[in-house]
Structures are given as structure tokens and as C-alpha cells.
Write a protein that holds these residues in place. Structure first.
Motif, PDB file in Angstrom:
ATOM      1  N   VAL A   1      -6.690  -9.183  -6.300  1.00  0.00           N
ATOM      2  CA  VAL A   1      -7.360  -7.884  -5.770  1.00  0.00           C
ATOM      3  C   VAL A   1      -8.634  -8.436  -5.207  1.00  0.00           C
ATOM      4  O   VAL A   1      -9.604  -8.982  -5.706  1.00  0.00           O
ATOM      5  CB  VAL A   1      -7.848  -7.031  -6.970  1.00  0.00           C
ATOM      6  CG1 VAL A   1      -8.698  -5.901  -6.573  1.00  0.00           C
ATOM      7  CG2 VAL A   1      -6.485  -6.485  -7.768  1.00  0.00           C
TER       8      VAL A   1
ATOM      9  N   LYS B   1     -10.686  -1.563  -4.033  1.00  0.00           N
ATOM     10  CA  LYS B   1     -10.214  -3.010  -3.877  1.00  0.00           C
ATOM     11  C   LYS B   1      -8.869  -3.169  -3.136  1.00  0.00           C
ATOM     12  O   LYS B   1      -8.058  -2.238  -3.731  1.00  0.00           O
ATOM     13  CB  LYS B   1     -10.596  -3.708  -4.988  1.00  0.00           C
ATOM     14  CG  LYS B   1     -11.964  -3.892  -5.405  1.00  0.00           C
ATOM     15  CD  LYS B   1     -12.179  -4.547  -6.957  1.00  0.00           C
ATOM     16  CE  LYS B   1     -13.577  -4.478  -7.409  1.00  0.00           C
ATOM     17  NZ  LYS B   1     -14.339  -3.280  -7.560  1.00  0.00           N
ATOM     18  N   TRP B   2      -8.623  -3.821  -2.332  1.00  0.00           N
ATOM     19  CA  TRP B   2      -7.289  -3.863  -1.780  1.00  0.00           C
ATOM     20  C   TRP B   2      -6.438  -5.136  -2.296  1.00  0.00           C
ATOM     21  O   TRP B   2      -7.122  -6.441  -2.268  1.00  0.00           O
ATOM     22  CB  TRP B   2      -7.388  -3.802  -0.349  1.00  0.00           C
ATOM     23  CG  TRP B   2      -7.612  -2.733   0.252  1.00  0.00           C
ATOM     24  CD1 TRP B   2      -8.852  -2.025   0.207  1.00  0.00           C
ATOM     25  CD2 TRP B   2      -6.883  -1.869   0.814  1.00  0.00           C
ATOM     26  NE1 TRP B   2      -8.701  -0.840   0.888  1.00  0.00           N
ATOM     27  CE2 TRP B   2      -7.565  -0.602   1.166  1.00  0.00           C
ATOM     28  CE3 TRP B   2      -5.333  -1.653   1.100  1.00  0.00           C
ATOM     29  CZ2 TRP B   2      -6.993   0.569   2.045  1.00  0.00           C
ATOM     30  CZ3 TRP B   2      -4.874  -0.619   1.835  1.00  0.00           C
ATOM     31  CH2 TRP B   2      -5.717   0.372   1.993  1.00  0.00           C
ATOM     32  N   THR B   3      -5.359  -5.097  -2.479  1.00  0.00           N
ATOM     33  CA  THR B   3      -4.590  -6.378  -2.994  1.00  0.00           C
ATOM     34  C   THR B   3      -4.373  -7.331  -1.686  1.00  0.00           C
ATOM     35  O   THR B   3      -4.217  -6.773  -0.654  1.00  0.00           O
ATOM     36  CB  THR B   3      -3.228  -5.827  -3.739  1.00  0.00           C
ATOM     37  OG1 THR B   3      -2.489  -5.053  -2.835  1.00  0.00           O
ATOM     38  CG2 THR B   3      -3.570  -5.088  -4.990  1.00  0.00           C
TER      39      THR B   3
ATOM     40  N   TYR C   1      -2.793  -0.117 -10.271  1.00  0.00           N
ATOM     41  CA  TYR C   1      -2.543  -0.109  -8.999  1.00  0.00           C
ATOM     42  C   TYR C   1      -1.961   1.306  -8.334  1.00  0.00           C
ATOM     43  O   TYR C   1      -1.192   1.726  -8.985  1.00  0.00           O
ATOM     44  CB  TYR C   1      -1.543  -1.083  -8.503  1.00  0.00           C
ATOM     45  CG  TYR C   1      -2.200  -2.371  -8.680  1.00  0.00           C
ATOM     46  CD1 TYR C   1      -2.858  -3.354  -8.165  1.00  0.00           C
ATOM     47  CD2 TYR C   1      -1.866  -3.022 -10.171  1.00  0.00           C
ATOM     48  CE1 TYR C   1      -3.432  -4.484  -8.368  1.00  0.00           C
ATOM     49  CE2 TYR C   1      -2.200  -4.242 -10.635  1.00  0.00           C
ATOM     50  CZ  TYR C   1      -3.131  -5.002  -9.592  1.00  0.00           C
ATOM     51  OH  TYR C   1      -3.468  -6.293 -10.131  1.00  0.00           O
TER      52      TYR C   1
ATOM     53  N   SER D   1      -6.756  -0.835  -5.694  1.00  0.00           N
ATOM     54  CA  SER D   1      -7.089  -0.760  -7.201  1.00  0.00           C
ATOM     55  C   SER D   1      -8.461  -0.151  -7.139  1.00  0.00           C
ATOM     56  O   SER D   1      -9.353  -0.703  -6.367  1.00  0.00           O
ATOM     57  CB  SER D   1      -6.871  -2.145  -7.843  1.00  0.00           C
ATOM     58  OG  SER D   1      -7.185  -2.233  -8.998  1.00  0.00           O
TER      59      SER D   1
END
Length: 251
Positions: free
Chosen positions: A73, A83-85, A149, A250
Motif C-alpha cells: 500500500v 492509499k494506492w496499491t 481494499y 485502501s
């Protein structure tokens, strides 16, 4: 000291290799590193390399991730805190395309045409109304990776594009867009192509297509992120039955 670490790694590997795994693990530290349903020699080798600090991963060397145990993350310092994976659903690292899904489905298919789409009624020529599927049973990110997610919304895509520099580049032969935030963190969207009424992927290496969680008002389309060498933007023109990748977010 190094001898003790190596010895410990071998013991751990032996324990892991003797323990069968029958289901894919959730994101995080896992024994089934390649998530193929079994613990095999490749998994043990990867884990030993991780323990000894000998991680070999193109994405790691490019500064996209801290180590090779994806996904991570990534905190891009966005105003919403989203937040981006680091990688797509079905990908083992940020340079892989991952799996392709029709919008709202959570299975991969041999063909992505309108008659193959679960939420299309061929007798009436209509689509099921789903709205925003984030966090629901139609959200493949939630189904595959857990409640932490979700698929990104239109607003989350918009926020991402407006708070990052967007560079078309190639990393070890993989074309795509590198998005870099003001805090120095970055994520990479490979140009994964699309399945559009076909049983083969189109435009891989040329364009990238990523579903959002939101349906367009006309019911037959959903918002998606589209990227190529000239532009990266949010589109509402993709048919819901098309096969695109999923990049989860997330909180």
C-alpha cells in the motif's frame, strides 16, 4: 552471524516446504509467494532470498516498492488519505498486467463479449443497475483481497491524476505511466491493453485500461482510467462487458 542467518533461513524453508497450501493467501507475508495454490521450490527460493536480503525484482530496483513481497500500500500523501496499491489484481509485481475483469464480475473469462457478461439480459437487451460497487460483492478488489481494499471511485482517480506528475515511460521493457507524488512516492500503471468483445487482449504495450467502481448513468458503461503515450484521463466510454485491469485502493 551470517552463517546463523543462512541456517535459520534453510530451516524456515524446510518447514514451509513441508506445509501444503491449498488456497491463495491475502496480501502481506505469505508462504505461497506466487499465489498458485501450493508451496513449491520457487516459493522457498523467493522467501530465502527475502530473508537474506537478496531480493531480485525490477520494481524494487526502480523504487516502486520496498521489497518483492507484493502488493504494498503506497502512501502518496493525497488530501483524502487514500492509499494506492503497488500492483494490479492478479499481478505478482507492478510491472505485470495482472488479471482482466468485466465490470462488476470477479472471475476471469475466455472471452469478454456482451453475451458473456453476467449483468446483461440478452432477452431484454438491458443491463443490471449496480451504481457504485465499491466494497460490495461486485467489487473484485474486496472479494479477492479483503475488506481493506476496494476498486477506486471516479473521485479517487481524479484526485490521483491531479496530485501526481504523469510520465509515459518504459521500465525493463514494460510501457506505461509512472505517477509520482509530491512526497516522492510513486506507482506505475502498465499499458495492459483491453479485452473488448474478444478472446484476446488488444493494444497491450500501447494503452492501459483500469476500471473504477462507478457505473455511468446510461447503465451500459462504467468509468475507467485510460492511458497511452499522449494522455492519461478518466473515460466513460468503456462497455461494462470489456475486460480491464483493477488497481485497488485502501484507506
Amino acid at each position: 552471524m551470517k552463517t546463523k542467518i543462512i541456517h535459520s533461513a534453510i530451516i524456515l524453508a524446510a518447514i514451509l516446504f513441508s506445509t501444503p497450501v491449498t488456497t491463495k493467501a491475502q496480501p502481506g507475508f505469505r508462504t505461497d509467494v506466487d499465489a498458485n495454490g501450493t508451496v513449491n521450490v520457487s516459493d522457498v527460493s523467493s522467501l530465502i532470498s527475502f530473508i537474506l536480503g537478496r531480493v531480485s525484482d525490477d520494481a524494487v530496483t526502480e523504487g516502486l516498492c520496498p521489497n518483492a513481497l507484493h502488493p504494498h500500500v503506497i502512501d502518496l500523501g493525497l488530501p483524502s488519505g487514500t492509499k494506492w496499491t503497488c500492483c494490479n489484481i492478479g499481478a505478482e509485481n507492478p510491472l505485470e498486467y495482472g488479471d482482466y475483469y468485466s465490470w462488476g464480475e470477479n472471475i476471469t473469462k475466455n472471452r469478454y463479449g456482451i453475451d458473456d457478461y453476467f449483468y446483461y439480459n440478452s432477452d431484454e437487451g438491458t443491463y443490471d443497475e449496480l451504481g457504485n460497487i465499491a466494497g460490495t460483492t461486485c467489487d473484485v478488489a474486496t472479494i479477492k483481497w479483503g475488506s481493506e481494499y476496494t476498486m477506486p471511485s471516479y473521485v479517487q482517480f481524479y484526485e490521483l491524476l491531479n496530485n501526481c506528475t504523469k510520465t509515459w515511460t518504459t521500465i525493463n521493457g514494460v510501457y506505461g505511466r509512472l505517477l509520482t507524488a509530491s512526497n516522492g512516492q510513486k506507482i506505475f500503471f502498465p499499458a495492459n491493453g483491453i479485452y473488448d468483445g474478444t478472446n484476446y487482449v488488444q493494444n497491450a504495450g500501447y494503452a492501459g485500461n483500469y476500471w473504477s467502481s462507478e457505473q455511468v448513468s446510461d447503465q451500459s458503461h462504467a468509468f475507467a482510467l485510460y492511458l497511452h503515450s499522449d494522455r492519461i484521463y478518466i473515460t466513460q466510454n468503456w462497455d461494462r462487458y470489456a475486460g480491464c485491469s483493477i488497481r485497488p485502493v485502501s484507506k
